[in-house]
Design an enzyme around this catalytic site. Structure first.
Site, mmCIF file in Angstrom:
data_model
loop_
_atom_site.group_PDB
_atom_site.id
_atom_site.type_symbol
_atom_site.label_atom_id
_atom_site.label_comp_id
_atom_site.label_asym_id
_atom_site.label_seq_id
_atom_site.Cartn_x
_atom_site.Cartn_y
_atom_site.Cartn_z
ATOM 1 N N ARG A 179 -1.227 13.244 3.368
ATOM 2 C CA ARG A 179 -0.482 12.387 2.452
ATOM 3 C C ARG A 179 1.035 12.599 2.564
ATOM 4 O O ARG A 179 1.761 12.481 1.569
ATOM 5 C CB ARG A 179 -0.944 12.593 1.007
ATOM 6 C CG ARG A 179 -2.412 12.231 0.763
ATOM 7 C CD ARG A 179 -2.669 10.736 0.893
ATOM 8 N NE ARG A 179 -4.076 10.389 0.924
ATOM 9 C CZ ARG A 179 -4.803 10.099 -0.155
ATOM 10 N NH1 ARG A 179 -4.272 10.161 -1.342
ATOM 11 N NH2 ARG A 179 -6.073 9.752 -0.025
ATOM 12 N N SER A 228 -4.187 7.068 -6.403
ATOM 13 C CA SER A 228 -4.286 8.490 -6.757
ATOM 14 C C SER A 228 -2.962 8.985 -7.333
ATOM 15 O O SER A 228 -1.899 8.731 -6.772
ATOM 16 C CB SER A 228 -4.638 9.324 -5.520
ATOM 17 O OG SER A 228 -5.910 8.971 -5.021
ATOM 18 N N GLU A 298 1.348 12.620 -6.334
ATOM 19 C CA GLU A 298 1.357 11.786 -5.137
ATOM 20 C C GLU A 298 2.138 10.512 -5.407
ATOM 21 O O GLU A 298 2.779 9.960 -4.516
ATOM 22 C CB GLU A 298 -0.071 11.446 -4.723
ATOM 23 C CG GLU A 298 -0.161 10.607 -3.466
ATOM 24 C CD GLU A 298 -1.583 10.450 -2.982
ATOM 25 O OE1 GLU A 298 -1.982 9.317 -2.696
ATOM 26 O OE2 GLU A 298 -2.297 11.471 -2.891
#
Length: 310
Positions: A179, A228, A298
């Site tokens: 990520r 997310s 995130e």
């Protein structure tokens, strides 16, 4: 033109500017969360020349700017953003297939690449089915899973960075992590080449349908979210840690931890950005108390002060 117009204002009212300009535009209209106050200017840049000129003028005049893409994976402050929020328009939405590779503009949707690969019986992109957002945003955060990610498909990419100009690099010159990528914070992806390989179309379809079915069962896809909220810690699942801390259904104002997946915070239609941020902090603190793990966000926070970010 007003005598004291800023350099950014002067550029954006120039008829030669290749873009669409919306002053004081609510960013809630451009974010999947449907939350966020106005940007001083919301600009759809339609060409490389318009985009690079706009960013250069912002940099030289000290005007803050942010690239929003399609507005997924962001939380915009209720007060909005005091500068220029940019999205990529016309020339950045190209998608071609040549010599066994996709040539893709950063403003094209990742879903369009997935579907085009399926139509051509090409494999390697099934993991991204159902993933929102643009190719540029997917590259910046290296969208994917722990076993498959978009960075592994990059043959080359072209970016723009203030002070350095246009840059073209091979995919293996970028560090692709979970990520995240080694792209600089102010580096804007313009286009890329993505590798694909022939595959059994029935196998591709079956894999896509299986992944999409799992996502529909395990994620609140019909509700307003940013995707997310927290990164998965090494060797663990943020969603499971949140669930184990008993936080599913926890609420602050109109923001609620999804009962379907703990790592999604839902806007029930009345949530403010302050609600979401307060709930994020509460979840982070409770998970740390319960497990000793401090979750890292995130989602990208836009328009918040450092103090508000906590």
């Amino acid at each position: 033109m007003a005598r004291h117009a800023s350099p950014v204002q002067s550029l954006l009212v120039d008829d030669r500017f290749d873009g669409d300009v919306y002053p004081n535009e609510p960013l809630s209209r451009h974010a999947t969360y449907r939350i966020g106050g106005p940007a001083r200017f919301f600009v759809r840049a339609n060409s490389v020349g318009a985009l690079t000129h706009l960013i250069q003028v912002c940099e030289e005049s000290g005007a803050p700017w942010v690239l929003l893409g399609r507005g997924s994976n962001v939380l915009v402050a209720d007060e909005g953003f005091p500068g220029v929020a940019i999205t990529l328009g016309r020339d950045f939405r190209t998608l071609k297939f040549e010599d066994g590779r996709f040539l893709v503009g950063a403003g094209a949707t990742l879903s369009s690449v997935v579907q085009e690969a399926f139509k051509r019986a090409l494999g390697g992109f099934e993991f991204a089915v159902g993933t929102p957002g643009t190719v540029g945003g997917a590259l910046r955060m290296n969208a994917g899973t722990r076993t498959e990610w978009i960075g592994s498909r990059v043959v080359s990419l072209t970016t723009f960075q203030p002070g350095r100009g246009l840059l073209r690099r091979r995919g293996d010159e970028i560090a692709w992590g979970y990520r995240e990528s080694s792209l600089a914070p102010d580096e804007v992806v313009l286009e890329c080449e993505l590798a694909a390989e022939p595959a059994d179309p029935f196998a591709v379809r079956d894999k896509m349908e299986s992944i999409l079915a799992r996502r529909k069962a395990a994620q609140p896809l019909s509700e307003a979210t940013c995707g997310s909220v927290f990164k998965n810690p090494e060797g663990a699942s943020a969603g499971k840690l949140i669930e184990q801390a008993g936080l599913k259904g926890a609420r602050v104002g109109g923001a609620r931890v999804s009962e379907v997946h703990g790592n999604f915070i839902v806007n029930d239609g009345t949530a403010t950005a302050a609600d979401v941020l307060a709930l994020m902090k509460a979840v982070r603190d409770e998970v740390q108390k319960a497990s000793g793990v401090r979750l890292e966000p995130e989602v990208h926070l836009v328009g918040f002060s450092e103090r508000a970010r906590g």
